[in-house]
Design an enzyme around this catalytic site. Structure first.
Site, mmCIF file in Angstrom:
data_model
loop_
_atom_site.group_PDB
_atom_site.id
_atom_site.type_symbol
_atom_site.label_atom_id
_atom_site.label_comp_id
_atom_site.label_asym_id
_atom_site.label_seq_id
_atom_site.Cartn_x
_atom_site.Cartn_y
_atom_site.Cartn_z
ATOM 1 N N ASP A 12 23.069 -45.846 43.503
ATOM 2 C CA ASP A 12 24.425 -45.408 43.141
ATOM 3 C C ASP A 12 24.563 -43.899 43.307
ATOM 4 O O ASP A 12 23.841 -43.131 42.654
ATOM 5 C CB ASP A 12 24.726 -45.766 41.669
ATOM 6 N N LYS A 39 24.955 -54.708 40.771
ATOM 7 C CA LYS A 39 25.223 -55.640 39.673
ATOM 8 C C LYS A 39 24.007 -56.510 39.367
ATOM 9 O O LYS A 39 23.720 -56.835 38.225
ATOM 10 C CB LYS A 39 26.441 -56.504 39.998
ATOM 11 N N LEU A 212 37.850 -58.326 28.461
ATOM 12 C CA LEU A 212 39.162 -57.670 28.507
ATOM 13 C C LEU A 212 39.076 -56.189 28.157
ATOM 14 O O LEU A 212 40.002 -55.626 27.572
ATOM 15 C CB LEU A 212 40.105 -58.370 27.512
ATOM 16 N N LYS A 215 40.134 -54.683 24.747
ATOM 17 C CA LYS A 215 40.683 -55.816 23.977
ATOM 18 C C LYS A 215 39.605 -56.859 23.658
ATOM 19 O O LYS A 215 39.900 -57.913 23.120
ATOM 20 C CB LYS A 215 41.848 -56.445 24.747
ATOM 21 N N GLY A 216 38.370 -56.574 24.026
ATOM 22 C CA GLY A 216 37.283 -57.495 23.682
ATOM 23 C C GLY A 216 37.101 -58.579 24.726
ATOM 24 O O GLY A 216 37.190 -58.326 25.923
ATOM 25 N N GLY A 242 30.152 -54.302 32.236
ATOM 26 C CA GLY A 242 30.228 -55.753 32.449
ATOM 27 C C GLY A 242 28.849 -56.346 32.718
ATOM 28 O O GLY A 242 28.538 -57.447 32.245
ATOM 29 N N ASP A 243 28.024 -55.626 33.453
ATOM 30 C CA ASP A 243 26.676 -56.134 33.759
ATOM 31 C C ASP A 243 25.837 -56.220 32.487
ATOM 32 O O ASP A 243 25.067 -57.163 32.288
ATOM 33 C CB ASP A 243 25.971 -55.207 34.759
ATOM 34 N N LYS A 276 27.224 -43.810 27.854
ATOM 35 C CA LYS A 276 26.206 -43.047 28.603
ATOM 36 C C LYS A 276 26.551 -43.034 30.080
ATOM 37 O O LYS A 276 27.123 -43.998 30.581
ATOM 38 C CB LYS A 276 24.861 -43.748 28.440
HETATM 39 O O1 RIB Z 1 28.711 -53.044 38.116
HETATM 40 C C1 RIB Z 1 28.292 -51.757 38.414
HETATM 41 C C2 RIB Z 1 27.625 -51.696 39.745
HETATM 42 O O2 RIB Z 1 28.555 -52.018 40.732
HETATM 43 C C3 RIB Z 1 27.110 -50.326 40.126
HETATM 44 O O3 RIB Z 1 25.816 -50.082 39.677
HETATM 45 C C4 RIB Z 1 27.246 -50.309 41.633
HETATM 46 O O4 RIB Z 1 26.029 -50.367 42.296
HETATM 47 C C5 RIB Z 1 28.115 -51.520 41.957
HETATM 48 O O5 RIB Z 1 27.401 -52.497 42.543
#
Ligand code: RIB
Length: 415
Positions: A12, A39, A212, A215-216, A242-243, A276
């Site tokens: 990234d 991800k 969301l 919004k949770g 999200g990950d 972070k």
């Molecule tokens: O979900 C975040 C990720 O999306 C980042 O780390 C980036 O590499 C993209 O794939």
């Protein structure tokens, strides 16, 4: 039950900007850093930091060897990570002053999977194991089909959303974790409830988790729809939130937690990740999450009364320490003496600590009876009872039937 995550690993390149650049505009960035991401990699690290074992499969390029090393350092099994003579996938990420991001991807090695390699990896997995997938690698449809034929449970995070995903038969998916943008692309509506209704109508066996942001999130399956608040944090960088959520959610389920507990921890973990910079580097460990849970305030509770906040804290203490909960521990978590904490429990819940604990334990047991195939003895241990006949008695008093009757009526067992 093993967890296999077949996914991307990215480098990234993160640029701090005042505002995300718009078409036709040129801006000078305030800084630039290189982080591990993707991800797939982020979710594998989240699963490992949440305390579960995970195998990461995928392809890295010559310049991505350090990503494999990072996975291994975090306890991820990289036996199925292939090194290719190619350029690694990377992401160019802008992060604005409010923590929002904008990303474009160069797929590189991530989209060089072959059917042969996938089949070879899947040989080591079987019925009941979990396959975690995102949409940054090629052959996602093929992996779903092959894993489904084996009887594996499949968690799909359809991110980033592409039209090809619409060709997949989602009846093969056990868990779909998606955000509002992905839900809209998929269902055509911006309304969360309508999206959920659409997904369950078309794929009744799927469990849907719609995140969301502030919004949770909403969890829905054929029997229930539940909303969960997000926690308030100062957002520094939302990348990988999200990950983190997805990784924690599945790791917690794999460790026998109920959906409710899994979502609670996953929500807290993603709140910490948001505070972070970076993707994988921002994912907290389970103990960091458990520690922070007492101080995190749900968005909607922020303006609530002190009593509501205490009730929230009691709830959180009980969901983390269900097995070994006691008044000393609760008093410490609330920061009061044991006697005062006991009085507070009575005041805000109208129940004694012990009655409340039985209620929570039985509710968690009821969830596990419906959602898992665990034996009653295992469930009893998991929720913290030592005496089986006592549990059966309390459960019957609360639910009007014994645990097995309760499970039978509600159709136990995950897919
Ligand atoms: O979900 C975040 C990720 O999306 C980042 O780390 C980036 O590499 C993209 O794939």
């Amino acid at each position: 039950m093993k967890i296999l995550n077949f996914g991307s690993c990215n480098i990234d390149f993160v640029y701090s900007v005042e505002q995300i650049v718009v078409p036709g505009e040129t801006i000078t960035t305030k800084g630039m850093e290189v982080f591990p991401g993707g991800k797939g990699l982020n979710q594998s690290i989240a699963i490992a930091r949440a305390g579960a074992s995970v195998y990461h499969a995928g392809c890295i390029g010559q310049d991505g060897v350090w990503l494999g090393e990072l996975l291994a350092e975090n306890g991820v099994d990289i036996s199925y990570l292939k090194k290719l003579d190619a350029k690694n996938g990377h992401a160019v990420i802008q992060v604005s002053e409010t923590g929002e991001n904008s990303i474009f991807l160069y797929p590189g090695s991530n989209r060089m999977l072959t059917v042969e390699f996938i089949k070879e990896v899947l040989l080591s997995f079987s019925k009941g194991d979990i396959l975690v997938l995102q949409n940054e690698v090629n052959l996602v449809d093929e992996m779903i089909r092959l894993a489904y034929e084996k009887g594996m449970q499949i968690l799909l995070n359809p991110a980033p959303f592409t039209q090809e995903l619409k060709r997949i038969d989602f009846n093969m998916i056990s868990y779909l974790v998606l955000n509002e943008v992905e839900a809209k692309c998929f269902t055509g509506t911006e309304d969360a409830e309508e999206s959920i209704a659409y997904l369950l109508e078309h794929y009744p066996d799927m469990r849907v988790i719609l995140t969301l942001g502030k919004k949770g999130c909403i969890y829905a399956d054929r029997e229930q729809v539940m909303s969960y608040p997000a926690f308030c944090v100062d957002a520094v960088d939302t990348t990988a939130a999200g990950d983190t959520f997805t990784g924690y959610f599945i790791a917690m389920l794999a460790q026998g937690k109920s959906v409710r507990e899994a979502i609670g921890l996953a929500t807290a973990a993603s709140a910490l990740a948001v505070s972070k910079m970076g993707a994988a580097t921002s994912i907290p460990t389970k103990s960091e999450v458990e520690k922070a849970m007492f101080d995190l305030k749900p968005y909607e509770v922020e303006k609530k009364s002190r009593e509501a906040q205490i009730s929230e804290k009691i709830d959180r203490y009980l969901s983390i320490h269900l097995q070994d909960a006691n008044m000393d521990g609760l008093a410490e978590a609330l920061g009061y003496t044991k006697v005062y904490a006991g009085e507070l429990v009575k005041k805000v819940t109208n129940e004694s600590f012990s009655a409340l604990l039985q209620k929570k334990r039985c509710a968690c047991a009821a969830g596990l009876l419906c959602e898992t195939d665990l034996s009653v003895t295992d469930i009893i241990n998991r929720v913290g009872y030592e005496n089986e006949s006592f549990f059966r008695k309390v459960f019957k008093e609360m639910y009007g039937e014994n645990p097995l009757q309760y499970r039978k009526k509600r159709g136990a067992g995950r897919k």
